[in-house]
Design a protein around this motif. Structure first.
Motif, PDB file in Angstrom:
ATOM      1  N   ASP A 194       3.955   8.442  19.867  1.00 33.83           N
ATOM      2  CA  ASP A 194       2.446   9.128  19.427  1.00 33.83           C
ATOM      3  C   ASP A 194       2.910  10.646  19.852  1.00 33.83           C
ATOM      4  N   ARG A 196       1.162  13.226  18.755  1.00 34.21           N
ATOM      5  CA  ARG A 196       0.062  13.925  18.662  1.00 34.21           C
ATOM      6  C   ARG A 196       0.046  14.908  19.787  1.00 34.21           C
ATOM      7  N   GLU A 200      -5.898  16.652  19.344  1.00 34.71           N
ATOM      8  CA  GLU A 200      -5.810  15.828  18.148  1.00 34.71           C
ATOM      9  C   GLU A 200      -6.683  14.629  18.464  1.00 34.71           C
ATOM     10  N   ARG A 203      -9.006   9.829  18.110  1.00 39.92           N
ATOM     11  CA  ARG A 203      -9.166   9.383  16.857  1.00 39.92           C
ATOM     12  C   ARG A 203     -10.210   8.650  16.423  1.00 39.92           C
ATOM     13  N   HIS A 210      -1.357  11.563  11.657  1.00 35.49           N
ATOM     14  CA  HIS A 210      -0.603  12.516  12.042  1.00 35.49           C
ATOM     15  C   HIS A 210       0.416  12.734  11.113  1.00 35.49           C
ATOM     16  N   HIS A 211       1.164  14.142  11.108  1.00 38.78           N
ATOM     17  CA  HIS A 211       2.035  14.418  10.175  1.00 38.78           C
ATOM     18  C   HIS A 211       3.477  13.347  10.204  1.00 38.78           C
TER      19      HIS A 211
END
Length: 472
Positions: A194, A196, A200, A203, A210-211
């Motif tokens: 993870d 992030r 961010e 969720r 996420h990218h």
């Protein structure tokens, strides 16, 4: 002493290939223009690659024995070893035949790295997380060739969007090792994959991925149903095995090392899906609780396990589970972490458990695979062979080389029908795939020969094709 090559068809064969690599999760295709030199050695007129190669007068390390053979001849036809003989092997001296007199040097199987990250091994962390995918693919393509030229003809890739690189290698657009891809590492929220930031969160149903998820490096999944879906997605993309994060990691910021991740039910969802496809699940895990939960759910391979205890080692041995270990020490090969940081503290804790992990694996006769897990630093990755050589801290040179050849090949075979390269690897025997190294010396007597492949690997062959040949 010079290596004599008769009917040698060395060449500099420069090809420019344009391959449109379709990035997973994206609608655009990025033209990847790759120029590759497919042969290293003295330049000559362009001629067809040899389809038959005879190695004469070599001493063979076959991947299984602790001793070299007497002077031997090995015939490769196409992509397989056809015959091995102590007596001369007659061949027709045609334009497609290459005869190499090894003059007593060592012929051995190509090396296998059981824990590799082609898309992240030579790229700084922030670039890997945020970089433009086309650029990252170019770096990975360059690293693939370097990996092959270090003598590693196969790697098990344990997280990263490597499917396009694998395809380009398999289609001979670029040079590189055989790749067993896992695709995205599947992770719970606040797990090892993870990536992030705190801003961010949370969720929601309307949140963007996420990218790292969009590009295929990670897949965040909570609950058995989400884990099942993410596992099936990786299998659809071509994963040969599935990778889950079962516990905290060194380089991840929001998962303490002592925290076990995923429940037995969540692991079971991934295991059931993988087994339905004839393959298996491996997990990133250090601690006893994380390892035991994964094993009880049917996971077949534990990657890392540096903090394993005796009870957990007994369980692994009883269940026939593999430990895929790395020689993590606080030395020049440690992945860089800022001094004084929480991640550096986790790294020190892991390295302090390495000796114990190897000792317990040996005590309970657990199957052990070897890998590097080098990340985010091209200089560390260049020491791939040196990291193999340092395994003599725990094993004999023969045991080390068997682990990195026939042993790791046995692990790769766990992929069953999802194995992308059917055939026998890691050994020199008739019918085996022709992944071979000609070594200038005896690596059973001097394991450090593998630490300097540029100097000591005179011939590198993968799938019956010569990737490197040094004339001396």
């Amino acid at each position: 002493m010079a290596m004599i090559v008769r009917n040698s068809y060395t060449k500099t064969d420069i090809k420019t290939k344009i391959d449109f690599i379709f990035l997973k999760g994206l609608s655009l295709a990025i033209p990847l223009i790759i120029s590759s030199v497919f042969f290293t050695g003295s330049a000559a007129a362009q001629t067809p690659s040899p389809t038959t190669v005879l190695f004469e007068n070599v001493k063979v390390f076959d991947g299984k024995s602790s001793k070299l053979s007497a002077p031997t001849n090995v015939l490769v036809r196409g992509n397989k070893i056809e015959s091995i003989s102590a007596t001369p092997i007659p061949v027709n001296k045609r334009a497609d035949t290459l005869i190499i007199n090894g003059e007593g040097r060592t012929l051995m199987p190509g090396l296998i790295d059981a824990h590799f990250h082609m898309m992240m091994t030579a790229t700084p962390l922030q670039v890997a997380l945020n970089g433009e995918p086309g650029y990252l693919n170019l770096i990975a393509a360059r690293e693939a060739k370097k990996t092959l030229l270090r003598g590693f003809t196969s790697v098990r890739d344990l997280a990263g969007p490597v499917f396009s690189i694998k395809r380009a290698i398999d289609e001979s657009l670029i040079e590189g090792p055989r790749i067993w891809p896992s695709g995205a590492m599947i992770s719970q929220t606040s797990g090892h994959a993870d990536y992030r930031s705190l801003n961010e969160l949370p969720r929601t149903a309307n949140s963007h991925l996420h990218h790292s998820e969009v590009t295929g490096g990670a897949a965040i999944a909570d609950g058995a149903d989400e884990v099942l879906r993410r596992t099936r997605e990786q299998l659809m993309l071509g994963a040969s095995q599935i990778k889950l994060a079962a516990g905290g990691g060194v380089s991840s910021n929001y998962d303490p090392l002592d925290v076990a991740q995923y429940t037995e039910a969540e692991f079971r969802a991934a295991v059931d899906a993988a087994e339905n496809w004839g393959t298996y699940v491996t997990v990133h895990a250090y601690t006893p609780r994380a390892i035991q939960t994964a094993i009880n759910a049917g996971v077949k391979v534990i990657d890392h396990a540096q903090l394993i205890d005796e009870a957990t080692a007994k369980l692994a041995a009883k269940k026939g589970v593999w430990l895929s270990l790395q020689p993590f020490l606080d030395d020049e090969d440690a992945n860089p972490q800022p001094e004084g940081s929480a991640n550096r503290a986790k790294q020190l804790q892991v390295t302090q458990g390495t000796d114990t992990a190897f000792a317990l694996a040996k005590k309970y006769n657990i199957k052990v695979a070897w890998g590097t897990d080098s990340l985010f630093d091209a200089k560390l990755t260049a020491r791939q062979g040196a990291q193999l050589a340092k395994m003599i801290r725990w094993y004999t040179p023969a045991e080390v080389l068997m682990m990195a050849t026939s042993g790791n090949a046995e692990l790769l075979a766990l992929s069953g029908p999802r194995n992308p390269y059917p055939g026998k690897l890691g050994v020199i025997e008739p019918g085996a795939l022709a992944d071979l190294l000609l070594v200038d010396g005896d690596p059973l007597a001097d394991i450090n020969l593998v630490a300097d492949p540029e100097k000591n690997f005179l011939v590198i062959m993968k799938d019956g094709k010569i990737a490197k040949q040094i004339m001396r």
